[in-house]
Design an enzyme around this catalytic site. Structure first.
Site, PDB file in Angstrom:
ATOM      1  N   ASN A  23       0.803  -1.227   0.000  1.00 57.92           N
ATOM      2  CA  ASN A  23       0.000   0.000   0.000  1.00 57.92           C
ATOM      3  C   ASN A  23       0.839   1.282   0.000  1.00 57.92           C
ATOM      4  O   ASN A  23       0.315   2.376   0.176  1.00 57.92           O
ATOM      5  CB  ASN A  23      -1.002   0.012   1.170  1.00 57.92           C
ATOM      6  N   ASP A  29       3.489  -5.309   4.380  1.00 55.36           N
ATOM      7  CA  ASP A  29       2.144  -5.626   4.862  1.00 55.36           C
ATOM      8  C   ASP A  29       1.677  -6.981   4.351  1.00 55.36           C
ATOM      9  O   ASP A  29       2.354  -7.636   3.549  1.00 55.36           O
ATOM     10  CB  ASP A  29       1.162  -4.505   4.485  1.00 55.36           C
ATOM     11  N   ASP A  98       3.495 -16.644  14.658  1.00 54.48           N
ATOM     12  CA  ASP A  98       4.350 -16.449  15.824  1.00 54.48           C
ATOM     13  C   ASP A  98       3.436 -16.329  17.042  1.00 54.48           C
ATOM     14  O   ASP A  98       2.391 -15.693  16.973  1.00 54.48           O
ATOM     15  CB  ASP A  98       5.171 -15.154  15.659  1.00 54.48           C
ATOM     16  N   ASP A 195       7.621 -18.033  20.719  1.00 52.33           N
ATOM     17  CA  ASP A 195       8.660 -17.093  21.149  1.00 52.33           C
ATOM     18  C   ASP A 195       9.096 -17.397  22.589  1.00 52.33           C
ATOM     19  O   ASP A 195       8.248 -17.549  23.472  1.00 52.33           O
ATOM     20  CB  ASP A 195       8.055 -15.680  21.078  1.00 52.33           C
ATOM     21  N   GLU A 236      11.033 -21.648  20.570  1.00 55.33           N
ATOM     22  CA  GLU A 236      12.316 -20.955  20.653  1.00 55.33           C
ATOM     23  C   GLU A 236      12.790 -21.154  22.082  1.00 55.33           C
ATOM     24  O   GLU A 236      12.500 -20.363  22.978  1.00 55.33           O
ATOM     25  CB  GLU A 236      12.151 -19.458  20.342  1.00 55.33           C
ATOM     26  N   HIS A 308      15.341 -13.577  12.189  1.00 57.50           N
ATOM     27  CA  HIS A 308      15.212 -12.121  12.338  1.00 57.50           C
ATOM     28  C   HIS A 308      16.028 -11.558  13.500  1.00 57.50           C
ATOM     29  O   HIS A 308      15.993 -10.346  13.742  1.00 57.50           O
ATOM     30  CB  HIS A 308      13.731 -11.781  12.536  1.00 57.50           C
ATOM     31  N   ASP A 309      16.715 -12.421  14.252  1.00 52.86           N
ATOM     32  CA  ASP A 309      17.493 -11.967  15.413  1.00 52.86           C
ATOM     33  C   ASP A 309      19.000 -12.060  15.212  1.00 52.86           C
ATOM     34  O   ASP A 309      19.761 -11.669  16.093  1.00 52.86           O
ATOM     35  CB  ASP A 309      17.158 -12.832  16.643  1.00 52.86           C
TER      36      ASP A 309
HETATM   37  C1  NOJ Z   1      12.705 -13.630  20.712  1.00 53.14           C
HETATM   38  C2  NOJ Z   1      12.374 -13.017  19.394  1.00 53.14           C
HETATM   39  O1  NOJ Z   1      12.875 -13.821  18.386  1.00 53.14           O
HETATM   40  C3  NOJ Z   1      12.939 -11.626  19.397  1.00 53.14           C
HETATM   41  O2  NOJ Z   1      12.883 -11.014  18.154  1.00 53.14           O
HETATM   42  C4  NOJ Z   1      12.199 -10.825  20.436  1.00 53.14           C
HETATM   43  O3  NOJ Z   1      12.787  -9.561  20.547  1.00 53.14           O
HETATM   44  C5  NOJ Z   1      12.235 -11.515  21.801  1.00 53.14           C
HETATM   45  N1  NOJ Z   1      11.997 -12.915  21.721  1.00 53.14           N
HETATM   46  C6  NOJ Z   1      11.218 -10.934  22.712  1.00 53.14           C
HETATM   47  O4  NOJ Z   1       9.928 -11.273  22.269  1.00 53.14           O
END
Ligand code: NOJ
Length: 527
Positions: A23, A29, A98, A195, A236, A308-309
């Protein structure tokens, strides 16, 4: 031999903020995702893990949820979500959402109520103390306790200040979270990525913030119910050999698998922002250990290098300059032909490396800023900036570079939510597909090979390495055997391997035994 479910899943992780902006507001999005489903199909994945898309004030990009049942305004609406999952299912792509169970946003109505007075019915949804009871540190640095003026107490936040931890001792909290799982299950999701799930159970007595004594009771209560047993669940919660089977052993009715992070520290110290010498032989040894361990214990292993971390694996585990193609394809083959469920993070399929910036203002992430604050004055400015460029989670959160048009095809906006990838003109999907050495084309062939080969999916793993500096293994299932060879940095003559037919590689076709250059890989098959 048992054929485990989920060995034929190939999961693609989408970080919605940075995937595709339909958008034109500069933020990715859900409609952008829907537009790209044919692309994912072409790549050869059959499941998507979507990082949080729920309502959130975004102190941690959606991992701070203010409404578990609705979509973040910037990402669209629940109707957009319903259309997206419908289109996914129509293409045979499953959806893993998630699930953030340890904490909410401080903007969630439960917390707003809870913090207003000690008598509020929601007060006990969170964890409170009259004074700071211990020296627990938040995973994002600084004390894990924050003062709340209206009640004169401190609340626990294992992550950012805006992410108060839920009190799982309270049966009402557990009931609420079961209802959230059921809500999305009823809407048709195929699974959850959970998570920091081990954090839901604290162990105050022994001073541990995670994996407390009630952890298994809580997880079983959540996912062991008949209604949701069908769901794929990946936690995780990195656990060692002594504990992993308690979380995802067959018949435990808890999780299907967990992410095991032993291999992720490659090339950095215990501090994720600090570079260390890379130890690729150590990486191989870790993978070998986990392959044998999971096979022996009938566990499902997860295969991933990026998420993503973490900064991009190819940038710290190899050469993301001249040998970027070789490094990216070698790691792809190394990981995704092992036994387990593959997870690909967006952009990995065309060899996205880490970017580089000279100003702190080009970063956005809360963890990065907390790190900067903690080390400012203690380290030279250049050193601190170098560390942030090395370890920041923003390395993997830049808008995906689709082509060479405005904003590299991510968005038509004048400004994107975060600075564009500094190497976007050089590394983008369209450019990659035009190369004779295309990472994307390699991925397509690799995933097709995996999907079409019982040996790649179900085969028994055997380490065939004899010495250092390379990795060779076989996967064998009924009459079929795959042999995969990865050479690391030094050119080398590899011998002693079974001879078989060449099927895929990132250098010239060859015989299994022979001379390999830096980061060269080849796959062979015997029937
Ligand atoms: C793990 C997630 O992968 C991360 O991106 C997030 O910042 C922390 N948990 C807190 O939710």
């Amino acid at each position: 031999m048992e054929r485990k479910p989920y060995l034929d899943w190939i999961v693609y992780q989408i970080y919605p903020r940075s995937f595709c902006d339909a958008n034109g507001d500069g933020v990715g999005d859900l409609n952008g995702i829907t537009q790209k489903l044919d692309y994912l199909k072409e790549l050869g994945v059959n499941a998507v893990w979507l990082s949080p898309c729920y309502k959130s004030p975004n102190c941690d990009n959606g991992y701070d949820i203010s409404d578990y049942r609705d979509i973040m305004d910037e990402f669209g609406t629940l109707d957009d979500w319903k259309r997206m999952i419908g289109e996914m299912h129509a293409r045979g792509i499953k959806l893993i959402m998630d699930f953030v169970a340890n904490h909410t946003s401080s903007e969630h109505k439960w917390f707003k109520e809870a913090r207003s007075s000690r008598d509020n019915p929601y007060h006990d949804y969170y964890i409170w103390r009259d004074s700071v009871p211990n020296d627990w540190q938040s995973c994002f640095l600084g004390s894990a306790w924050e003062y709340n003026r209206p009640t004169g107490e401190y609340y626990l936040h294992s992550f950012a200040i805006g992410q108060p931890d839920l009190n799982w001792e309270n049966p009402k909290v557990r009931e609420e979270m079961r209802a959230v799982v059921d809500y999305w299950a009823d809407l048709g999701v195929d699974g959850f990525r959970c998570d920091v799930l081990d954090y839901i159970a604290k162990d105050f007595e022994n001073g541990l913030m995670n994996n407390g004594p009630k952890i298994h009771e809580y997880i079983k209560e959540l996912f062991g119910r008949d209604k949701v047993k069908r769901l794929f669940t990946v936690g995780e919660c990195s656990m060692g050999e002594d504990k992993i089977a308690d979380f995802c052993g067959a018949n435990r009715d808890e999780l299907k698998c967990i992410f095991q992070f032993d291999h992720i520290g490659l090339g950095r110290t215990g501090d994720k922002f600090e570079r260390a010498e890379r130890d690729i032989d150590g990486l191989r040894n870790t993978l070998v250990k986990w392959q044998y361990f999971t096979e022996r214990n009938n566990l499902l292993y997860t295969l991933f290098t990026d998420n993503h971390d973490q900064a991009h694996f190819i940038s710290r585990g190899g050469d993301d300059g001249e040998k970027r193609y070789e490094t990216a394809t070698m790691y792809a083959a190394m990981f995704y032909l092992l036994k387990g469920t593959p997870f690909l993070y967006q952009g990995i399929e065309f060899g996205t490396p880490d970017p580089h910036y000279d100003a702190l203002s080009d970063f956005n992430d809360v963890e990065t800023y907390n790190y900067y604050d903690a080390y400012q004055g203690k380290l030279k400015k250049e050193e601190l900036l170098a560390r942030i460029n090395f370890g920041s989670r923003d390395n993997v959160r830049r808008p995906l570079c689709w082509d060479n048009s405005k904003n590299y095809g991510f968005s038509s906006a004048d400004k994107t939510w975060i600075a564009l990838h500094s190497r976007g003109a050089e590394v983008n999907l369209a450019q990659d597909r035009n190369n004779t050495k295309s990472v994307f084309e390699f991925y397509k062939r690799l995933l097709a090979l995996r999907s079409g080969s019982d040996a790649a999916k179900y085969g028994v793993f055997e380490d065939r390495t004899q010495g250092n500096g390379y990795f060779a293994y076989t996967r064998t299932y009924q009459g079929e055997q795959l042999l995969v060879v990865y050479n690391f940095e030094q050119e080398k003559e590899i011998t002693g391997l079974p001879d078989c037919e060449y099927v895929l590689g990132n250098a010239l076709p060859r015989r299994a035994n022979g001379r390999y250059g830096a980061f060269e890989t080849a796959v062979f098959r015997k029937r």
